[in-house]
Design a protein around this motif. Sequence first.
Motif, mmCIF file in Angstrom:
data_model
loop_
_atom_site.group_PDB
_atom_site.id
_atom_site.type_symbol
_atom_site.label_atom_id
_atom_site.label_comp_id
_atom_site.label_asym_id
_atom_site.label_seq_id
_atom_site.Cartn_x
_atom_site.Cartn_y
_atom_site.Cartn_z
ATOM 1 N N ASP A 96 -36.175 -13.065 -41.909
ATOM 2 C CA ASP A 96 -36.889 -13.562 -40.728
ATOM 3 C C ASP A 96 -37.399 -12.442 -39.827
ATOM 4 O O ASP A 96 -38.458 -12.570 -39.219
ATOM 5 C CB ASP A 96 -36.014 -14.511 -39.912
ATOM 6 N N GLN A 97 -36.682 -11.353 -39.741
ATOM 7 C CA GLN A 97 -37.139 -10.274 -38.868
ATOM 8 C C GLN A 97 -38.432 -9.641 -39.372
ATOM 9 O O GLN A 97 -39.150 -9.024 -38.614
ATOM 10 C CB GLN A 97 -36.047 -9.217 -38.684
ATOM 11 N N TYR A 98 -38.745 -9.852 -40.641
ATOM 12 C CA TYR A 98 -39.959 -9.273 -41.216
ATOM 13 C C TYR A 98 -41.086 -10.271 -41.379
ATOM 14 O O TYR A 98 -42.257 -9.884 -41.361
ATOM 15 C CB TYR A 98 -39.650 -8.621 -42.563
ATOM 16 N N VAL A 99 -40.764 -11.540 -41.561
ATOM 17 C CA VAL A 99 -41.829 -12.505 -41.857
ATOM 18 C C VAL A 99 -42.006 -13.592 -40.810
ATOM 19 O O VAL A 99 -42.989 -14.317 -40.850
ATOM 20 C CB VAL A 99 -41.620 -13.172 -43.239
ATOM 21 N N GLU A 100 -41.085 -13.715 -39.904
ATOM 22 C CA GLU A 100 -41.142 -14.805 -38.925
ATOM 23 C C GLU A 100 -42.445 -14.827 -38.150
ATOM 24 O O GLU A 100 -43.060 -15.866 -37.959
ATOM 25 C CB GLU A 100 -39.954 -14.703 -37.971
ATOM 26 N N ASP A 101 -42.898 -13.684 -37.679
ATOM 27 C CA ASP A 101 -44.108 -13.618 -36.871
ATOM 28 C C ASP A 101 -45.397 -13.655 -37.689
ATOM 29 O O ASP A 101 -46.482 -13.802 -37.131
ATOM 30 C CB ASP A 101 -44.109 -12.347 -36.019
ATOM 31 N N THR A 102 -45.293 -13.537 -39.002
ATOM 32 C CA THR A 102 -46.500 -13.513 -39.827
ATOM 33 C C THR A 102 -46.894 -14.889 -40.333
ATOM 34 O O THR A 102 -47.960 -15.038 -40.905
ATOM 35 C CB THR A 102 -46.321 -12.585 -41.040
#
Length: 93
Positions: free
Chosen positions: A86-92
């Motif tokens: 989530d820290q890598y893809v949550e905002d994408t």
Amino acid sequence: MYDLTGFQRDLLYVAAGLDEPHGLAIKDELEDYYEKEIHHGRLYPNLDTLVEKGLIEKGEADRRTNIYSVTRRGRREIEDRRRWEDQYVEDTL
């Protein structure tokens, strides 16, 4: 979980998502996802690895059928992995 292969991670996720999963049910789910046949020689040694690592437990439904359940450690590993992802893809998304 960092030391698991992608296939082993997928096995763990599928086992966590099925109610009393047995080898063939896990195999069917992954064949649908991968869109190709998964041989027993690949499936069962990898399930055994997850058992050895304490991520799943293997029990008997009957003399021919094993059922797999995700251990508390296995669930914690899945949760940790999801937070890490989530820290890598949550905002994408």
